[in-house]
Scaffold this motif. Sequence first.
Motif, PDB file in Angstrom:
ATOM      1  N   ASN A  40       0.845  -1.188   0.000  1.00  0.00           N
ATOM      2  CA  ASN A  40       0.000   0.000   0.000  1.00  0.00           C
ATOM      3  C   ASN A  40       0.889   1.250   0.000  1.00  0.00           C
ATOM      4  O   ASN A  40       1.875   1.327   0.720  1.00  0.00           O
ATOM      5  CB  ASN A  40      -0.898  -0.015   1.245  1.00  0.00           C
ATOM      6  N   LYS A  41       0.567   2.222  -0.812  1.00  0.00           N
ATOM      7  CA  LYS A  41       1.452   3.370  -0.998  1.00  0.00           C
ATOM      8  C   LYS A  41       1.393   4.398   0.131  1.00  0.00           C
ATOM      9  O   LYS A  41       2.204   5.338   0.155  1.00  0.00           O
ATOM     10  CB  LYS A  41       1.147   4.031  -2.343  1.00  0.00           C
ATOM     11  N   THR A  42       0.472   4.245   1.060  1.00  0.00           N
ATOM     12  CA  THR A  42       0.415   5.159   2.204  1.00  0.00           C
ATOM     13  C   THR A  42       1.500   4.794   3.203  1.00  0.00           C
ATOM     14  O   THR A  42       1.592   3.641   3.644  1.00  0.00           O
ATOM     15  CB  THR A  42      -0.963   5.101   2.889  1.00  0.00           C
ATOM     16  N   LEU A  48      10.072   8.872  -1.010  1.00  0.00           N
ATOM     17  CA  LEU A  48       8.654   9.229  -1.020  1.00  0.00           C
ATOM     18  C   LEU A  48       8.329  10.107  -2.232  1.00  0.00           C
ATOM     19  O   LEU A  48       9.128  10.943  -2.651  1.00  0.00           O
ATOM     20  CB  LEU A  48       8.297   9.982   0.264  1.00  0.00           C
ATOM     21  N   SER A  49       7.133   9.908  -2.764  1.00  0.00           N
ATOM     22  CA  SER A  49       6.699  10.792  -3.851  1.00  0.00           C
ATOM     23  C   SER A  49       6.217  12.130  -3.277  1.00  0.00           C
ATOM     24  O   SER A  49       6.329  13.172  -3.923  1.00  0.00           O
ATOM     25  CB  SER A  49       5.583  10.128  -4.666  1.00  0.00           C
ATOM     26  N   SER A  50       5.697  12.066  -2.036  1.00  0.00           N
ATOM     27  CA  SER A  50       5.292  13.305  -1.369  1.00  0.00           C
ATOM     28  C   SER A  50       5.347  13.111   0.141  1.00  0.00           C
ATOM     29  O   SER A  50       5.231  11.987   0.649  1.00  0.00           O
ATOM     30  CB  SER A  50       3.869  13.717  -1.798  1.00  0.00           C
ATOM     31  N   ILE A  51       5.540  14.228   0.860  1.00  0.00           N
ATOM     32  CA  ILE A  51       5.621  14.219   2.324  1.00  0.00           C
ATOM     33  C   ILE A  51       4.389  14.937   2.868  1.00  0.00           C
ATOM     34  O   ILE A  51       4.079  16.058   2.456  1.00  0.00           O
ATOM     35  CB  ILE A  51       6.900  14.922   2.798  1.00  0.00           C
ATOM     36  N   THR A  52       3.667  14.284   3.789  1.00  0.00           N
ATOM     37  CA  THR A  52       2.427  14.868   4.313  1.00  0.00           C
ATOM     38  C   THR A  52       2.544  15.266   5.777  1.00  0.00           C
ATOM     39  O   THR A  52       1.530  15.445   6.458  1.00  0.00           O
ATOM     40  CB  THR A  52       1.259  13.869   4.137  1.00  0.00           C
ATOM     41  N   ILE A  76       2.252   9.767   7.122  1.00  0.00           N
ATOM     42  CA  ILE A  76       3.288  10.798   7.051  1.00  0.00           C
ATOM     43  C   ILE A  76       3.738  11.078   5.614  1.00  0.00           C
ATOM     44  O   ILE A  76       4.459  12.050   5.368  1.00  0.00           O
ATOM     45  CB  ILE A  76       4.515  10.409   7.892  1.00  0.00           C
ATOM     46  N   GLY A  77       3.342  10.241   4.643  1.00  0.00           N
ATOM     47  CA  GLY A  77       3.766  10.459   3.265  1.00  0.00           C
ATOM     48  C   GLY A  77       3.189   9.427   2.318  1.00  0.00           C
ATOM     49  O   GLY A  77       2.380   8.577   2.714  1.00  0.00           O
ATOM     50  N   VAL A  78       3.652   9.509   1.040  1.00  0.00           N
ATOM     51  CA  VAL A  78       3.185   8.598  -0.021  1.00  0.00           C
ATOM     52  C   VAL A  78       4.403   7.955  -0.681  1.00  0.00           C
ATOM     53  O   VAL A  78       5.391   8.632  -0.989  1.00  0.00           O
ATOM     54  CB  VAL A  78       2.339   9.347  -1.071  1.00  0.00           C
ATOM     55  N   MET A  79       4.323   6.658  -0.898  1.00  0.00           N
ATOM     56  CA  MET A  79       5.416   5.898  -1.503  1.00  0.00           C
ATOM     57  C   MET A  79       5.723   6.408  -2.911  1.00  0.00           C
ATOM     58  O   MET A  79       4.813   6.798  -3.655  1.00  0.00           O
ATOM     59  CB  MET A  79       5.040   4.409  -1.569  1.00  0.00           C
ATOM     60  N   GLY A  80       7.035   6.408  -3.277  1.00  0.00           N
ATOM     61  CA  GLY A  80       7.415   6.870  -4.608  1.00  0.00           C
ATOM     62  C   GLY A  80       8.716   6.243  -5.071  1.00  0.00           C
ATOM     63  O   GLY A  80       9.127   5.182  -4.588  1.00  0.00           O
ATOM     64  N   SER A  81       9.389   6.931  -6.000  1.00  0.00           N
ATOM     65  CA  SER A  81      10.643   6.433  -6.562  1.00  0.00           C
ATOM     66  C   SER A  81      11.609   7.583  -6.779  1.00  0.00           C
ATOM     67  O   SER A  81      12.332   7.632  -7.773  1.00  0.00           O
ATOM     68  CB  SER A  81      10.372   5.697  -7.884  1.00  0.00           C
ATOM     69  N   VAL A  90       9.238   2.018  -7.561  1.00  0.00           N
ATOM     70  CA  VAL A  90       8.407   2.538  -6.481  1.00  0.00           C
ATOM     71  C   VAL A  90       8.506   1.619  -5.261  1.00  0.00           C
ATOM     72  O   VAL A  90       8.176   0.428  -5.339  1.00  0.00           O
ATOM     73  CB  VAL A  90       6.934   2.657  -6.932  1.00  0.00           C
ATOM     74  N   HIS A  91       8.980   2.159  -4.143  1.00  0.00           N
ATOM     75  CA  HIS A  91       9.078   1.400  -2.905  1.00  0.00           C
ATOM     76  C   HIS A  91       9.413   2.359  -1.757  1.00  0.00           C
ATOM     77  O   HIS A  91       9.728   3.521  -1.981  1.00  0.00           O
ATOM     78  CB  HIS A  91      10.150   0.306  -2.997  1.00  0.00           C
ATOM     79  N   LEU A  92       9.351   1.850  -0.529  1.00  0.00           N
ATOM     80  CA  LEU A  92       9.771   2.609   0.654  1.00  0.00           C
ATOM     81  C   LEU A  92      11.102   2.045   1.153  1.00  0.00           C
ATOM     82  O   LEU A  92      11.235   0.837   1.361  1.00  0.00           O
ATOM     83  CB  LEU A  92       8.736   2.501   1.777  1.00  0.00           C
ATOM     84  N   HIS A  93      12.082   2.919   1.347  1.00  0.00           N
ATOM     85  CA  HIS A  93      13.322   2.535   2.006  1.00  0.00           C
ATOM     86  C   HIS A  93      13.164   2.894   3.483  1.00  0.00           C
ATOM     87  O   HIS A  93      12.951   4.046   3.841  1.00  0.00           O
ATOM     88  CB  HIS A  93      14.514   3.271   1.406  1.00  0.00           C
ATOM     89  N   PHE A  94      13.275   1.872   4.361  1.00  0.00           N
ATOM     90  CA  PHE A  94      12.986   2.045   5.789  1.00  0.00           C
ATOM     91  C   PHE A  94      14.196   1.642   6.619  1.00  0.00           C
ATOM     92  O   PHE A  94      14.740   0.549   6.456  1.00  0.00           O
ATOM     93  CB  PHE A  94      11.776   1.190   6.169  1.00  0.00           C
ATOM     94  N   GLU A  95      14.640   2.568   7.512  1.00  0.00           N
ATOM     95  CA  GLU A  95      15.783   2.302   8.377  1.00  0.00           C
ATOM     96  C   GLU A  95      15.386   2.475   9.839  1.00  0.00           C
ATOM     97  O   GLU A  95      14.515   3.297  10.171  1.00  0.00           O
ATOM     98  CB  GLU A  95      16.945   3.255   8.079  1.00  0.00           C
ATOM     99  N   ILE A  96      16.076   1.725  10.710  1.00  0.00           N
ATOM    100  CA  ILE A  96      15.940   1.900  12.163  1.00  0.00           C
ATOM    101  C   ILE A  96      17.340   2.129  12.739  1.00  0.00           C
ATOM    102  O   ILE A  96      18.271   1.372  12.447  1.00  0.00           O
ATOM    103  CB  ILE A  96      15.300   0.670  12.831  1.00  0.00           C
ATOM    104  N   HIS A  97      17.476   3.197  13.531  1.00  0.00           N
ATOM    105  CA  HIS A  97      18.728   3.504  14.212  1.00  0.00           C
ATOM    106  C   HIS A  97      18.483   3.443  15.720  1.00  0.00           C
ATOM    107  O   HIS A  97      17.457   3.925  16.210  1.00  0.00           O
ATOM    108  CB  HIS A  97      19.220   4.907  13.844  1.00  0.00           C
TER     109      HIS A  97
END
Length: 516
Positions: A427-429, A466-470, A483-488, A495-502
């Motif tokens: 889901n792109k949300t 993200l394609s856009s930041i909300t 918080i945003g919409v998935m993009g490239s 099109v995907h989300l790159h997700f990191e945890i620090h």
Amino acid sequence: MTGFRGIRWLRELLARRKEDVVQTAAEEADQTQALIGSSESPKQAKSPLGLLRNYKWPIVQTVSILGLTAAMVIGGNRYVEAHMVEVYHVLVDGTDIGIVDNKSVVEQYVQKKREDTTNQYPNVHMELVLGGITYQTERAFNKQTDNNAVLAAIDEKAKLQAYGVELRIDGQLFGLVKDEATAADILNKIKEPFLPKGKEAGQVQALAAAAPKPKEGELESADFVQQVQLKEIPIQPEELMNPDDVLKKLQTGDTQPTTYIVQKGDCVSCIAKKFGISKQFIYEKNPWINDDRIKVGDKLDLTVLKRPLSVKTEETVVENQEVAYDTEYVKDDSLRAGVIQPISPGKNGLKKVTFHITKVDGMMVSEEITGEEMIEPPVTAKAKKGTKVVLGEGTGKFAWPVLSASISSTYGMRWGRLHKGIDITGNKTILAADNGKVVETGYKDDYGNYIIINHQNGYETLYGHLSSITTSEGKIVEKGEKIGVMGSTGDSTGVHLHFEIHKNGSLENPLKYLNR
């Protein structure tokens, strides 16, 4: 005189002797009859007994001859039978070229000729070409054979022909080598560099800042992307190619060296986009690059190998990964929210994760998690937690930032460098993975449009491409809030989300916290 001639002679002699005896007897009988009818006394005539006495020896001779004849006939037959032999007419393509006393004479000679041909031409596949050799068996009396003449005739008809094996890729000729074994050796050398060297399964990877090793798995298949054809054809020996030259041609193609001088404003991802190549390729060709630091005047090797033959591998990789333990909190309204007092420690668990990885020429093109199995469940920690509310403080337990999530690339070494997080599609949300405060938003070449949330408990999460930041900097967000919409955007392959945890400034593997 022997054999049939001796027999014929005896038969003729016997016939003549018989005629002589009969004729003499007839003449004597006539004479006796004449005496009886004449005036002579009967006593003067010969009696039958007298006749018998007179012809005793001729009769004995005749009987002896008959016995001798029979003996010679029998002996002659035995002689003929003893001298009957089995011989072989040798035919080449239906033409009789002579007679031999044994087929093995020809077979052994032809085999020896083939062996001599192989020894004489060790670097060329030479064949002794003969027409079809067949045999006709004959049983005859004292039949003459001539082995040497037959072998000489075979020599005259035999021809030498060189053969080679064409190596074609998608129909295009790339090599002409001695035989299929030589061609197979070349193809195996093309595959070898891209086969996994071993399994990393069973080893727990470092999950902090230290970069894990690239995944090495169990090979499922290794095939060529292009269609490879091998065909044996007649050739001239001088047409053969050196196998090393064919191998080099397949490994490098018609590549020309390419050098690039770094200009003002350049970055690794910018150069990659300019030349239509991946960052991994730049890193591999220029291993001196550290942390993307390049400066004006640096020379980059951007030589792209135009391989005519690419190797596609399918691998199964099994890794053991840590599973973060949860903390069970006992609320304490005497403590400020965010203050935690341990009661009992927790312990991380261990899970086995199975991946299916597809690579082309060693470059990963797809990665899929095909299974997860809990080996050792985590032990939940217990602690007191103050209830005095502090806005934006995270729970320490993360939710998936994408609904119906599917992982397209995991944490670890990717494209020649550490892939700092996981790539997620679905889901792109985009949702906040935990309560926190948005501390940074913006655009970077590597991340495209991105968001960083500080969860005010030692953890931070990053959301990229993200394609856009909300949302906006300084805003307090709750777990699951959009918080945003998935993009490239940025350095992205789709099109995907790159997700990191620090955690406390160090990278963590997100899969340590996200479980299906």
